[in-house]
Design an enzyme around this catalytic site. Sequence first.
Site, PDB file in Angstrom:
ATOM      1  N   GLU A 165      38.754   0.158  12.161  1.00  0.00           N
ATOM      2  CA  GLU A 165      39.788  -0.758  12.162  1.00  0.00           C
ATOM      3  C   GLU A 165      40.551  -0.245  13.385  1.00  0.00           C
ATOM      4  OE1 GLU A 165      41.540  -2.775   9.055  1.00  0.00           O
ATOM      5  OE2 GLU A 165      40.409  -4.644   9.305  1.00  0.00           O
ATOM      6  N   ASN A 173      48.499  -5.675  -1.310  1.00  0.00           N
ATOM      7  CA  ASN A 173      49.378  -4.966  -1.235  1.00  0.00           C
ATOM      8  C   ASN A 173      50.383  -4.144   0.279  1.00  0.00           C
ATOM      9  OD1 ASN A 173      47.224  -4.045   0.513  1.00  0.00           O
ATOM     10  ND2 ASN A 173      47.139  -1.957  -0.419  1.00  0.00           N
ATOM     11  N   GLU A 209      36.668  -3.011   4.856  1.00  0.00           N
ATOM     12  CA  GLU A 209      37.293  -1.655   4.235  1.00  0.00           C
ATOM     13  C   GLU A 209      37.803  -1.733   2.838  1.00  0.00           C
ATOM     14  OE1 GLU A 209      40.717   0.713   2.517  1.00  0.00           O
ATOM     15  OE2 GLU A 209      41.961  -1.009   4.059  1.00  0.00           O
TER      16      GLU A 209
END
Length: 504
Positions: A476, A166, A264
């Site tokens: 992150e 994405n 994630e």
Amino acid sequence: MSTAPLASDPLASELPLRDLPICVAGEWRRGRGHAYDSLYPADQSVNATLHAASADDADEAIERADEALRRSGWAQARPHERAAVLHRVAAGLRERREALAQLQRRDNGKPITETRALVDSAAGTFQFFAAACETMDEELTPQRGAALTMSVHEPMGVIAAITPWNSPIASEAQKLAPALAAGNAVVLKPAEITPLLALELARVCEQAGVPRGLVSVLPGKGSVVGDRLVRHPLVQKVSFTGGTNAGRQIAHHAADKMMPVSLELGGKSPTMVLDDADLDHAVAGVLYGIFSSSGESCIAGSRLFVQRRRYAEFMDRLVAGAQALRIGDPASERTQMGPLVSAAHRETVEGFVARGLADGGRLLCGGHRPEGDGRERGFYYTPTIIEGLRNEQALCREEVFGPVLVALPFDDEDDLVAQANDSLYALAAGIWTRDYRRAWALGRAVQAGTVWINTYKQFSIATPFGGWRDSGLGREKGRLGLRQYMHQKSLYWGLNDHPLPWAA
């Protein structure tokens, strides 16, 4: 079946790229896996033909990365020396900004205005971690005996980075930059359907002076390449962004190896409009939060809670705003929503909508494929808003990863918190209110890794990002994001004048 690109496309004369090579430890060659075409989601024309990486390619990349790390001196280089290389990567990305943005547009169909921002983000990420690398302090710990004690951090070794389709170049930079800054080698596996930007990023790193062999890019199937990266004994850490089911499998394999992971994963993020909210800001923010990137975002605000007394007014304005969004050619500067990434993904989104309507949902807008202006050739889907469901029903609980918003009224803040937190996911949330006290109380009560207040989907590379529960593990970004790719070691320096008494 693929078609010809539109004549107006800035890259029409340059594509397709034939027999695109992959990067195996600095060697650019054909992958040993299956042949396939990379398609432009806006019209199904071919971006590139290439062979995917194979498990053997993954083995070779890992083993050569381990060797290059030992031979190159990168792990032992002083922080400012690594930082200088990362600054050159940032400069290289900025020099090629428009070309990379156009290629990113082709890679996954995002509007050009968004892909430029993604390239800027990637450059900023390398710049940030260059600075973090050069300025990160080690720690002299409090002395509690006849020894000087300190804590230092050292590279892990070979890192496997697995990224989604994405937001390729931004996601890849967020893994590659800190891992390299920390002194590691990286084997990067981009999504099979969006290979172009990862390969270009490897070229920029190579030109900036990252030692040969430290960066590999292996487009291919997760079940082949990703699985091999996770299981290989020389891989010391996996950083993964993607679906929760895949993340759970990676965590199982990592547990067998006693290997750290950063995951994630998915989201079903609530965005909450209180009765005192500025509706102009809230309508614009909710529209941006769910429909930008065509909803293909892990932090998309896909569950909307509006206080009941303002619900009708707010929904009228929101539906009108959704219907006015410009859906079309990603190459146009005016386009707000491009196509979804593939035919298969659009069918998945349509399936979610059909299920929601079958469960009693009422369609307020969207729910179909737009027509005209050549959009029939691409994988477009209209911004969709559904009401009339309960928070425990499937469309309110499962991640759609598309432009689909479920709207639910709420009565009071206790009710709101209970519904917002009733989810397997806990990645992000949005709050719209003029009252800072209410915002503070809700921001602390809602369970999410990131909470936006009177804004949405804003990011800073300096601010940690990640989720709880099925939304993942680890963080992150931020200065401490560098430490996620390092082992910590404690050193004791004996200061005693006499031998240790036990042996005396």
